[in-house]
Design a protein around this motif. Structure first.
Motif, short mmCIF file in Angstrom:
data_model
loop_
_atom_site.label_atom_id
_atom_site.label_comp_id
_atom_site.label_asym_id
_atom_site.label_seq_id
_atom_site.Cartn_x
_atom_site.Cartn_y
_atom_site.Cartn_z
N LEU A 18 8.61 15.52 -15.94
CA LEU A 18 9.64 15.65 -15.03
C LEU A 18 9.00 14.94 -13.67
CD1 LEU A 18 12.51 16.06 -14.02
CD2 LEU A 18 11.58 18.26 -13.20
N VAL A 19 7.76 15.60 -13.32
CA VAL A 19 7.07 15.33 -12.03
C VAL A 19 6.71 13.75 -11.91
CG1 VAL A 19 5.17 15.55 -10.47
CG2 VAL A 19 6.56 17.62 -11.34
N ASP A 20 6.22 13.28 -13.15
CA ASP A 20 5.74 11.85 -13.04
C ASP A 20 6.74 10.99 -13.13
OD1 ASP A 20 3.12 12.98 -13.49
OD2 ASP A 20 3.05 12.77 -15.64
N SER A 21 7.97 11.20 -13.42
CA SER A 21 9.11 10.12 -13.51
C SER A 21 9.84 10.18 -12.60
CB SER A 21 9.96 10.49 -14.96
OG SER A 21 10.54 11.69 -14.49
N PHE A 22 9.51 11.11 -11.40
CA PHE A 22 10.29 11.30 -10.18
C PHE A 22 9.81 10.45 -9.06
CE2 PHE A 22 12.51 13.99 -6.88
CZ PHE A 22 13.81 13.72 -7.43
N ASN A 23 9.98 8.87 -9.20
CA ASN A 23 9.54 8.00 -7.95
C ASN A 23 10.65 7.00 -7.81
OD1 ASN A 23 9.04 5.64 -9.70
ND2 ASN A 23 7.47 6.76 -10.39
N SER A 24 10.43 6.04 -6.86
CA SER A 24 11.55 5.08 -6.63
C SER A 24 11.78 4.08 -7.61
CB SER A 24 10.98 4.36 -5.23
OG SER A 24 9.83 3.90 -5.45
N ILE A 25 10.95 3.70 -8.31
CA ILE A 25 11.13 2.60 -9.44
C ILE A 25 12.09 3.43 -10.48
CG2 ILE A 25 10.28 1.17 -11.17
CD1 ILE A 25 8.09 0.34 -9.34
N LYS A 26 11.86 4.83 -10.95
CA LYS A 26 12.45 5.25 -11.93
C LYS A 26 13.85 5.51 -11.49
CE LYS A 26 9.32 5.56 -15.21
NZ LYS A 26 8.59 6.82 -15.57
N ILE A 58 2.39 4.26 -8.81
CA ILE A 58 3.00 4.89 -7.74
C ILE A 58 2.32 6.46 -7.57
CG2 ILE A 58 5.17 5.89 -6.76
CD1 ILE A 58 6.58 3.55 -7.75
N ARG A 59 2.05 6.51 -6.16
CA ARG A 59 1.40 8.00 -5.86
C ARG A 59 2.30 8.33 -4.80
NH1 ARG A 59 -0.06 6.99 -10.11
NH2 ARG A 59 -2.10 7.11 -10.92
N LEU A 60 2.78 9.63 -4.93
CA LEU A 60 3.62 10.34 -3.88
C LEU A 60 2.96 10.86 -2.85
CD1 LEU A 60 6.42 11.99 -5.96
CD2 LEU A 60 6.52 9.66 -4.83
N PRO A 61 3.33 11.06 -1.70
CA PRO A 61 2.36 11.69 -0.68
C PRO A 61 2.20 13.20 -1.26
CG PRO A 61 4.22 10.24 0.29
CD PRO A 61 4.43 10.23 -1.00
N ALA A 62 1.32 13.87 -0.68
CA ALA A 62 0.79 15.48 -0.97
C ALA A 62 2.22 16.25 -0.73
CB ALA A 62 -0.17 15.97 -0.46
N THR A 91 8.59 3.16 0.44
CA THR A 91 9.47 2.86 -1.03
C THR A 91 8.99 3.39 -2.10
OG1 THR A 91 8.21 0.65 -1.31
CG2 THR A 91 10.25 0.47 0.11
N ASN A 92 7.80 4.24 -1.92
CA ASN A 92 7.42 5.03 -3.18
C ASN A 92 8.08 6.36 -3.24
OD1 ASN A 92 6.08 5.98 -0.64
ND2 ASN A 92 4.40 6.67 -1.83
N LEU A 93 8.75 6.70 -2.20
CA LEU A 93 9.42 8.15 -2.15
C LEU A 93 10.94 8.05 -3.09
CD1 LEU A 93 9.28 9.32 1.37
CD2 LEU A 93 7.74 9.76 -0.28
N PRO A 94 10.87 9.15 -3.78
CA PRO A 94 12.47 8.98 -4.55
C PRO A 94 13.58 8.83 -3.54
CG PRO A 94 11.02 11.04 -5.01
CD PRO A 94 10.34 10.25 -4.15
N LEU A 95 14.93 8.27 -4.26
CA LEU A 95 16.05 8.20 -3.44
C LEU A 95 16.37 9.41 -2.67
CD1 LEU A 95 18.03 5.78 -5.84
CD2 LEU A 95 17.15 5.06 -3.54
N LEU A 130 1.06 -1.34 0.03
CA LEU A 130 0.15 -0.14 -0.19
C LEU A 130 0.80 1.12 -0.09
CD1 LEU A 130 -2.74 -0.96 2.59
CD2 LEU A 130 -2.91 -0.80 0.10
N SER A 131 2.10 1.25 0.79
CA SER A 131 2.87 2.24 0.80
C SER A 131 3.77 2.61 -0.61
CB SER A 131 4.12 1.99 1.57
OG SER A 131 5.00 3.01 1.67
#
Length: 642
Positions: A542-550, A514-518, A395-399, A329-330
């Protein structure tokens, strides 16, 4: 004519019938021999050979004793043909037998309070007689150290103490809660017994609180844990349950949590100066211990080992955690409880033990370390010198965001427990990271200088006006120094240079979920607006690609640049990798997710490649290597202090 032969034969037959019994000999298997010697009311449900011998001496047997245990005990008390050791050990076993029989009867009469009270009283009597045997007879425990009977009586004491303490807790919980909250010595009037005690000896983190439950560690079994580790000794091995689950929204200003399921060892003491005074009394004193801090206890001037169970509390923590669902879920931004990293202490904080900080990987949780942590806890030398802290992070947050926030969580935890940073726990930390956790661990021991910041400037066409504002926004994520506490790191299946796996169809599909916290999304949006010239392009891609998997893609600019950062010179680091591509040369191999070429680090003090898929940290070979490295770390520290 008189038949002499017939007369002789008849005479011999008569003598054989009326004379002394003849002795015959047979053989017995080693299994039956050991069972006969060591079996007792706890292990077989039947009285031990020692107890049966004592009963024969006083003119009775197990069968008659089973019909009237009370009369049987009176015979044993009155007999002068038994030593104190024989008498006390047998009476302890008989009281235990009665308590066990009462427990069976309770299953048919669960509401029978008189039967429950009789059961508790029988357990207390069993513990008291075992206590008198151990500490008030002519021989001290060390003189009986190799005797089977003492081991049996120790077990009677431990089991009876366990059952009595759990039973008393359940019976008097409300009364106990008031005493504990006021940090007073409590007194329970359990007629004809008086039970007193306090929690002063237990270094629990939940001061002023009473557990929701007390569970016998021996009653818990776990699937998924290869081994259960405990220490033989005296005392009841319990788990104190302070929470129904682990995953819940915590205090935002407190990013740590000491274990809600601490191990506890409890002793029962029976006041008196002689066998007679101990047996006549109906007073019992309860004393609790943190088995991580106490390995022995003093009883009447005799130092004896304290029993302990080091696995059950940890296993219960994982079993009730809810981590498996919450971690998924996270990842997709649907968690209601995990939006920031949290530090879970596996035992109450100990200022004198070094910290092992474990970081799990993508879409994972502390469950990733189930057997690694347990095997470390099971190693006596490591357990005496280290404490385990588990990092649980979204683990959805960017590195860059997790790197910053995990650092802040670790520092806040250390500051809370060691404000001056002078205790052993604040120095010589060991980081162990798996997969994405390994990448984060590497960032935590790296110095960025201006390298990442300059790479941003090189990549984007940023005006001077926007550059100042951008640096203000982005600096916390791209400019950092190595944390001062860690001096050793173990990277396990870590994609330091990214992985092509993050670019396949399935990974891209998950990345799209993946959805980032607000709060993070707003920061990313602000940064995106400053990075991209509004006259040239939109910042949405740029915003859409900024997550942990990318971030974990081998094409991602951040992971490619961060892999070039220098690791602190004071950190000794090691690599453990999996190889799930048989027949392929090592340089081209992969664990199915992370290529060897991405996980390899120049300058590593050691490198181990295990035939395994990506979850290599759970293999016996990797666990043995982790323990070896921890012992190496400990030996170096000990040598430097000489």
């Amino acid at each position: 004519m008189f038949n002499f032969t017939l007369l002789a034969t008849t005479t011999l037959l008569a003598l054989s019938v009326s004379g002394c019994a003849m002795v015959s000999v047979g053989s017995v298997s080693s299994e039956d021999y050991l069972s006969a010697r060591r079996g007792d009311v706890l292990t077989t449900g039947q009285l031990s050979a020692s107890a049966r011998t004592a009963l024969q001496v006083v003119g009775t047997n197990e069968g008659r004793c089973n019909t009237n245990i009370s009369e049987c005990r009176k015979l044993l008390i009155a007999s002068i043909g038994l030593s104190d050791e024989q008498r006390l050990s047998t009476i302890s076993e008989l009281w235990l037998q009665e308590a066990l029989q009462n427990e069976e009867a309770q299953k048919l009469e669960p509401a029978n309070d008189a039967l429950k009270a009789a059961t508790l009283s029988a357990y207390l009597e069993s513990a008291k007689h075992a206590y008198a045997y151990l500490f008030f007879t002519g021989r001290t425990p060390d003189l009986r150290a190799l005797e089977d009977r003492q081991a049996q009586v120790r077990d009677y004491y431990n089991f009876s103490t366990q059952q009595a303490v759990v039973g008393l807790f359940n019976r008097y919980r409300d009364q106990l809660e008031q005493s504990v909250s006021q940090e007073k010595t409590y007194l329970l009037d359990f007629a004809p017994w008086q039970v007193s005690g306090n929690t002063a000896g237990i270094s629990l983190s939940h001061k002023g609180q009473l557990p929701n439950e007390l569970l016998a560690a021996s009653s818990l079994t776990f699937k998924g844990l290869r081994n259960q580790y405990r220490r033989d000794g005296l005392g009841a091995e319990l788990v104190a349950v302070f929470a129904d689950s682990v995953v819940k929204r915590e205090d935002e200003n407190k990013p740590w949590s000491e274990t809600p399921f601490p191990s506890v060892t409890v002793m029962l003491h029976f006041p008196g100066n002689s066998v007679e005074s101990v047996l006549e009394g109906k007073r019992v004193e309860l004393q609790g211990f943190d088995p991580h801090r106490n390995s022995s206890v003093d009883v009447r001037g005799i130092r004896v080992p304290l029993a302990a169970n080091f696995t059950s509390g940890y296993g219960l923590w994982l079993a009730r955690s809810g981590f498996a669902q919450e971690s998924l879920l996270s990842l997709i931004g649907r968690s209601e409880t995990l939006d920031k990293p949290r530090i879970y202490l596996m035992q109450p904080f100990d200022p004198n033990r070094r910290v092992i900080l474990m970081l799990h990987g993508l879409a994972s949780s502390p469950e990733a370390w189930v057997n690694v942590a347990n095997e470390v806890l099971g190693d006596e030398e490591l357990r005496q010198n280290f404490q385990i802290w588990q990092v649980y992070y979204p683990t959805n947050l960017p590195l860059p965001f997790n790197n910053r926030e995990i650092r802040e969580a670790v520092n806040a935890t250390l500051k809370n427990f060691d404000p001056q940073g002078k205790r052993r726990a604040s120095t010589e930390m060991v980081l162990i990271g798996h997969s994405m956790g390994g990448v984060l661990a590497r960032l935590m021991v790296s110095n960025s200088g201006d390298q990442l910041w300059e790479s941003v400037l090189d990549r984007y066409n940023i005006s001077e006006q926007r550059e100042k504002r951008l640096r203000q926004k982005i600096e916390p994520f791209v400019i950092f120094d190595a944390m001062p506490q860690p001096t050793r790191a173990i990277f396990i299946a870590a994609p330091h240079r990214g992985t092509p796996y993050a670019e396949n169809r399935f990974a891209r599909f998950v990345s799209g979920l993946i959805r980032l916290p607000a709060t993070v999304l707003s920061r990313v949006t602000e940064i995106g607006q400053l990075l991209v010239n509004p006259n040239e392009a939109s910042n949405e891609p740029l915003v859409d690609s900024f997550n942990s998997i990318k971030n974990l893609s081998d094409q991602d600019p951040f992971v490619r640049e961060s892999s070039k950062l220098p690791i602190s010179s004071k950190v000794t680091y090691h690599s453990i990798m999996g190889n799930d591509t048989p027949g392929v040369i090592l340089e081209a191999s992969s664990d199915g997710v992370v290529p060897y070429a991405s996980a390899k680090l120049e300058g590593a003090a050691s490198e181990l490649v295990v035939n395994s898929w990506h979850s290599v940290q759970e293999t016996p070979e990797a666990i043995v290597e982790v323990r070896r490295i921890l012992h190496e770390h400990l030996n170096r520290l000990q040598e430097s202090q000489r």
